[in-house]
Write a protein that holds these residues in place. Structure first.
Motif, PDB file in Angstrom:
ATOM      1  N   LEU A  62       0.923  -1.255   0.089  1.00  0.00           N
ATOM      2  CA  LEU A  62      -0.077  -0.022   0.264  1.00  0.00           C
ATOM      3  C   LEU A  62       0.875   1.142  -0.071  1.00  0.00           C
ATOM      4  N   ASP A  63       0.542   2.104  -1.226  1.00  0.00           N
ATOM      5  CA  ASP A  63       1.140   3.557  -0.866  1.00  0.00           C
ATOM      6  C   ASP A  63       0.664   4.276  -0.109  1.00  0.00           C
ATOM      7  N   ALA A  64       1.884   5.417   1.281  1.00  0.00           N
ATOM      8  CA  ALA A  64       1.023   6.227   2.029  1.00  0.00           C
ATOM      9  C   ALA A  64      -0.476   6.902   1.053  1.00  0.00           C
ATOM     10  N   SER A  65      -0.365   7.136   0.072  1.00  0.00           N
ATOM     11  CA  SER A  65      -1.686   8.040  -0.700  1.00  0.00           C
ATOM     12  C   SER A  65      -2.899   7.153  -0.370  1.00  0.00           C
ATOM     13  N   ASN A  66      -2.918   5.922  -0.421  1.00  0.00           N
ATOM     14  CA  ASN A  66      -3.974   5.101  -1.336  1.00  0.00           C
ATOM     15  C   ASN A  66      -5.538   5.693  -0.427  1.00  0.00           C
ATOM     16  N   GLN A  67      -6.103   5.584  -0.898  1.00  0.00           N
ATOM     17  CA  GLN A  67      -7.390   5.630  -0.235  1.00  0.00           C
ATOM     18  C   GLN A  67      -8.692   4.137  -0.674  1.00  0.00           C
ATOM     19  N   PHE A  68      -9.253   3.462   0.147  1.00  0.00           N
ATOM     20  CA  PHE A  68     -10.037   2.676   0.001  1.00  0.00           C
ATOM     21  C   PHE A  68     -11.385   3.179  -0.363  1.00  0.00           C
ATOM     22  N   ILE A  69     -12.407   2.588  -1.414  1.00  0.00           N
ATOM     23  CA  ILE A  69     -13.140   3.311  -1.930  1.00  0.00           C
ATOM     24  C   ILE A  69     -14.246   2.042  -1.501  1.00  0.00           C
ATOM     25  N   VAL A  70     -16.240   2.400  -1.243  1.00  0.00           N
ATOM     26  CA  VAL A  70     -16.756   1.239  -1.130  1.00  0.00           C
ATOM     27  C   VAL A  70     -17.557   2.213  -2.162  1.00  0.00           C
ATOM     28  N   GLU A  71     -18.267   0.931  -3.577  1.00  0.00           N
ATOM     29  CA  GLU A  71     -19.134   1.295  -4.491  1.00  0.00           C
ATOM     30  C   GLU A  71     -19.786   0.828  -4.378  1.00  0.00           C
ATOM     31  N   ALA A  82     -21.453   2.305 -11.123  1.00  0.00           N
ATOM     32  CA  ALA A  82     -21.737   2.298  -9.525  1.00  0.00           C
ATOM     33  C   ALA A  82     -21.549   4.228  -8.863  1.00  0.00           C
ATOM     34  N   THR A  83     -22.294   4.005  -8.211  1.00  0.00           N
ATOM     35  CA  THR A  83     -22.235   4.851  -6.993  1.00  0.00           C
ATOM     36  C   THR A  83     -21.455   4.761  -6.000  1.00  0.00           C
ATOM     37  N   VAL A  84     -20.289   5.852  -5.722  1.00  0.00           N
ATOM     38  CA  VAL A  84     -19.054   5.716  -4.876  1.00  0.00           C
ATOM     39  C   VAL A  84     -19.947   6.099  -3.099  1.00  0.00           C
ATOM     40  N   ILE A  85     -19.748   5.227  -1.920  1.00  0.00           N
ATOM     41  CA  ILE A  85     -21.482   5.847  -1.129  1.00  0.00           C
ATOM     42  C   ILE A  85     -19.926   5.732  -0.298  1.00  0.00           C
ATOM     43  N   PHE A  86     -18.693   5.388  -0.554  1.00  0.00           N
ATOM     44  CA  PHE A  86     -17.907   5.820   0.859  1.00  0.00           C
ATOM     45  C   PHE A  86     -16.362   6.006   0.179  1.00  0.00           C
ATOM     46  N   THR A  87     -15.341   7.023   1.007  1.00  0.00           N
ATOM     47  CA  THR A  87     -13.969   6.843   0.610  1.00  0.00           C
ATOM     48  C   THR A  87     -13.120   6.846   1.449  1.00  0.00           C
ATOM     49  N   SER A  88     -11.947   6.021   1.886  1.00  0.00           N
ATOM     50  CA  SER A  88     -11.567   6.583   3.266  1.00  0.00           C
ATOM     51  C   SER A  88     -10.248   7.654   3.079  1.00  0.00           C
ATOM     52  N   ALA A  89      -9.826   8.050   4.010  1.00  0.00           N
ATOM     53  CA  ALA A  89      -8.689   9.426   3.769  1.00  0.00           C
ATOM     54  C   ALA A  89      -8.005   8.481   3.795  1.00  0.00           C
ATOM     55  N   ALA A  90      -6.455   9.535   2.972  1.00  0.00           N
ATOM     56  CA  ALA A  90      -5.391   8.914   2.406  1.00  0.00           C
ATOM     57  C   ALA A  90      -4.700   8.484   3.821  1.00  0.00           C
ATOM     58  N   GLY A  91      -4.153   6.876   3.551  1.00  0.00           N
ATOM     59  CA  GLY A  91      -2.914   6.249   4.194  1.00  0.00           C
ATOM     60  C   GLY A  91      -3.855   5.999   5.509  1.00  0.00           C
ATOM     61  N   SER A  92      -4.867   5.859   5.576  1.00  0.00           N
ATOM     62  CA  SER A  92      -5.921   5.593   6.866  1.00  0.00           C
ATOM     63  C   SER A  92      -5.868   4.661   7.848  1.00  0.00           C
ATOM     64  N   VAL A  93      -6.043   3.694   6.127  1.00  0.00           N
ATOM     65  CA  VAL A  93      -6.675   2.209   6.060  1.00  0.00           C
ATOM     66  C   VAL A  93      -4.897   1.427   5.741  1.00  0.00           C
ATOM     67  N   THR A  94      -3.995   0.628   6.895  1.00  0.00           N
ATOM     68  CA  THR A  94      -2.866  -0.154   6.879  1.00  0.00           C
ATOM     69  C   THR A  94      -2.737  -1.363   6.872  1.00  0.00           C
ATOM     70  N   ALA A  95      -3.928  -2.034   7.217  1.00  0.00           N
ATOM     71  CA  ALA A  95      -3.605  -3.836   7.551  1.00  0.00           C
ATOM     72  C   ALA A  95      -4.972  -4.669   7.706  1.00  0.00           C
ATOM     73  N   SER A  96      -4.665  -5.504   7.436  1.00  0.00           N
ATOM     74  CA  SER A  96      -5.591  -5.679   6.850  1.00  0.00           C
ATOM     75  C   SER A  96      -6.409  -7.349   8.244  1.00  0.00           C
ATOM     76  N   PRO A  97      -7.724  -7.242   7.868  1.00  0.00           N
ATOM     77  CA  PRO A  97      -8.674  -7.307   8.299  1.00  0.00           C
ATOM     78  C   PRO A  97      -9.106  -5.789   8.364  1.00  0.00           C
ATOM     79  N   ALA A  98      -9.979  -5.114   6.979  1.00  0.00           N
ATOM     80  CA  ALA A  98     -10.111  -4.349   7.065  1.00  0.00           C
ATOM     81  C   ALA A  98     -11.853  -3.661   7.308  1.00  0.00           C
ATOM     82  N   SER A  99     -12.354  -2.963   7.992  1.00  0.00           N
ATOM     83  CA  SER A  99     -13.886  -2.671   7.675  1.00  0.00           C
ATOM     84  C   SER A  99     -13.687  -0.572   7.770  1.00  0.00           C
ATOM     85  N   LEU A 100     -14.720  -0.788   6.888  1.00  0.00           N
ATOM     86  CA  LEU A 100     -15.550   0.280   6.503  1.00  0.00           C
ATOM     87  C   LEU A 100     -16.484   0.999   7.167  1.00  0.00           C
TER      88      LEU A 100
END
Length: 487
Positions: A62-71, A82-100
Motif C-alpha cells: 500500500l502506498d501512503a496516499s492510498n484510499q479505499f473506496i466502497v462502490e 456504480a455509486t461511490v458511497i464511501f472513500t477513506s482518508a489517504a493512508g488511514s487504512v493500512t492493516a488487513s482485515p479492514a472494516s469500513l
C-alpha cells in the motif's frame, strides 16, 4: 570492441527490466470480496449506517496516499454506473482485515444490490459482495387514503376509486410528497392475512372487500401503510355513505373547525338537522357546530346517504345577568357564571382591563361600564367561553318635570325618547291620559301612565308627525295640547 559494447548494453537493459518487474510486483495488491455486517439495508432518516469487512494482501504494497473506496451497484447488481458511497482518508487504512462504515443514498430501492472495494494506490478492485436488499425509507409513518373515510361504495357495473391522500389530514405525512416512491395495494382475506392486488398510487375497485396500500420497501419492514377502507356494492340502488370527522366525535372546537368527509362520488349535498346547507356541495364540509349532519352522494347510477350526530366537547356554561343591566348609584350587582368545565379558571375585565385578584366564578360589580368574564377549561378539551355585559345607571322613570313637553324624538339615544310629563299626572294619580292622531284616531289610553309612550315603533318618515293629548285629573282638571314626534 563493438561486441563488448553490445554485451554491456544488453546487460544494462536486462537490469532495468528486472528492476521494473520487481517494482511492478511490489506495487500490486489483491482485495478479497467484501463481507457484509448485515443481511439487508433498511435505512431511514433515523438510521443509515452499515459496515463491510474485507481483506487485502500484501499490506506492505500500500502506498501512503492510498484510499479505499466502497462502490454500490444498481438494483440489479450491475456496477457499470456504480455509486461511490464511501472513500477513506489517504493512508488511514493500512492493516488487513479492514472494516469500513458507509451509508446508502436516499434513492436506493431494490432487492439485489451489491458492493465492491477499490484501492487507489495501487489500483485494485475486489469482486462483488453477495446480493442484498437495500431501501431508503423516505416516508416511514402511517398515512391516509380515501380522506380517512372507512367505507366506499360503487354502483352495480361500476367501480370505486381509492387514492392516497395528499396532503390528507393535518398530521398525515403523505408519501406522495416523495415522487420516487411506489406502492402496493392489498385486499384483506382475513383479519391477519391479505393478497396483493396492484401497484400504483390509485386503485380502481370493482370487487367488494377491505383494501389498504403500503409503500413498496420490498423485504424491509415499514410503518408506511394506510388505513383500511371497506368497499361495497350498492344494493337496490342505495348505499351507505360513512361520514368521518377530522377532529373525531365528540370533537374539541377549541382546535378549530372539524372537517366532515364522506365517500367519493360525482356530486354531494350536505344537511344539518334535516335542512339543506346552502353551498355545501363538496366531498368535505367544515363546521364548529353540533348537530345531526347528513349527506347525499350521487354515485352515478345510484345514490348513497349517511349521517353523523356531531357533538362538541366544549364545556357548558351560563351567566345570571343580561347583556345590559341597570342599577342605582351605590348599589351592587352580583354576577355569577356556572359551568361544567374541567379545572376552570376565571378572568374578569372592566372596560377591557383585567381586574386583578378576581379569579372566582362570582364577581360583585359596583361601577357603571362594560364588563367581561372569560371561562377557560384547562384539561381535556382546552378552550374558553366569553361573556360580555354592561352595567348602566337606572333611568328615573318619573323625574320631577315642571311642564308638559310638546316635542319628543324616539331614536333610542336616551334623550327625549318618551313623553315625560309632571309627576302629578303619572302612575298612582288615577289621571286619564289619551293620545290621538291629527285625524282624531285614539292611539293610546291609560289611567296609570308610566312615562313610556310611544311603546312601539311609530313608523316615522322624514316628515315630523303631530299627535294630540288630553289629560283629565280626578278633580276635573283638563290639559290639552300637541306632541310633535321627530325622527
Amino acid at each position: 570492441m563493438n561486441n563488448l559494447t553490445s554485451i554491456k548494453a544488453s546487460a544494462f537493459w536486462l537490469c532495468i527490466a528486472v528492476l521494473m518487474l520487481t517494482f511492478t510486483a511490489k506495487a500490486q495488491i489483491v482485495i478479497g470480496a467484501p463481507s457484509l455486517g448485515f443481511s439487508q439495508a433498511c435505512a431511514s432518516e433515523s438510521f443509515n449506517s452499515y459496515t463491510t469487512t474485507f481483506v487485502f494482501s500484501p499490506e506492505a504494497n500500500l502506498d501512503a496516499s492510498n484510499q479505499f473506496i466502497v462502490e454500490l451497484s444498481d438494483a440489479d447488481g450491475d456496477f457499470s454506473d456504480a455509486t461511490v458511497i464511501f472513500t477513506s482518508a489517504a493512508g488511514s487504512v493500512t492493516a488487513s482485515p479492514a472494516s469500513l462504515d458507509f451509508s446508502i443514498p436516499q434513492t436506493t430501492g431494490g432487492e439485489n444490490y451489491k458492493i465492491r472495494i477499490k484501492s487507489t494506490a495501487p489500483v485494485a478492485t475486489s469482486s462483488s459482495s453477495v446480493a442484498f436488499a437495500a431501501y431508503y425509507k423516505l416516508q416511514d409513518s402511517p398515512f391516509s387514503i380515501n380522506n380517512l373515510v372507512s367505507t366506499g361504495a360503487y354502483c352495480t357495473g361500476s367501480s370505486y376509486l381509492l387514492t392516497i391522500d395528499n396532503p390528507g389530514s393535518p398530521t398525515n405525512d403523505s408519501p406522495l410528497n416523495y415522487p420516487s416512491l411506489n406502492y402496493k395495494w392489498y385486499r384483506e382475506t382475513s383479519p391477519t392475512t391479505s393478497v396483493f392486488v396492484a401497484e400504483g398510487a390509485i386503485l380502481e375497485v370493482s370487487t367488494e372487500g377491505t383494501y389498504f396500500v403500503e409503500t413498496n420497501y420490498g423485504s424491509c419492514t415499514s410503518n408506511s401503510a394506510s388505513n383500511r377502507v371497506t368497499i361495497s356494492e350498492a344494493t337496490n340502488g342505495q348505499a351507505d355513505a360513512t361520514i368521518a370527522s377530522s377532529l373525531g366525535n365528540p370533537y374539541c372546537p377549541a382546535q378549530g373547525l372539524t372537517t366532515l368527509t364522506t365517500i367519493g362520488g360525482n356530486s354531494y349535498q350536505w344537511y344539518k338537522d334535516g335542512n339543506i346547507i346552502e353551498g355545501a356541495t363538496n366531498q368535505m364540509y367544515q363546521t364548529n357546530d353540533s348537530g345531526d349532519f347528513s349527506v347525499q352522494v350521487d354515485l352515478g347510477e345510484c345514490m348513497a346517504t349517511g349521517s353523523i350526530d356531531l357533538v362538541s366537547e366544549l364545556f357548558n356554561s351560563d351567566i345570571n345577568v343580561e347583556e345590559i343591566n341597570t342599577m342605582e348609584e351605590g348599589e351592587t350587582l352580583t354576577v355569577t357564571v356556572t359551568d361544567d368545565a374541567n379545572n376552570p379558571t376565571y378572568e374578569w375585565y372592566f372596560n377591557n382591563s383585567l381586574i386583578q385578584d378576581e379569579t372566582d366564578a362570582t364577581y360583585d360589580a359596583s361601577e357603571f361600564g362594560n364588563y367581561k368574564v372569560v371561562i377557560t377549561e384547562n384539561n381535556g378539551c382546552i378552550g374558553a367561553v366569553e361573556y360580555q355585559f354592561t352595567l348602566q345607571e337606572a333611568l328615573d322613570l318619573f323625574p320631577d318635570v315642571e311642564n308638559i313637553p310638546n316635542l319628543i324624538s324616539p331614536n333610542n339615544d336616551g334623550i327625549n325618547d318618551t313623553w315625560i310629563i309632571p309627576q302629578r299626572f303619572v302612575s298612582g294619580t288615577n289621571t286619564s291620559i289619551r293620545i290621538l292622531t291629527n285625524q282624531g284616531k285614539l292611539v293610546f289610553q291609560t289611567n296609570d301612565y308610566q312615562n313610556n309612550w310611544p311603546q312601539e315603533d311609530l313608523g316615522l318618515t322624514s316628515i315630523n308627525q303631530v299627535y294630540y293629548y288630553i289629560i283629565e285629573t280626578p278633580d276635573g282638571t283638563t290639559e290639552k295640547g300637541s306632541i310633535t314626534v321627530i325622527k
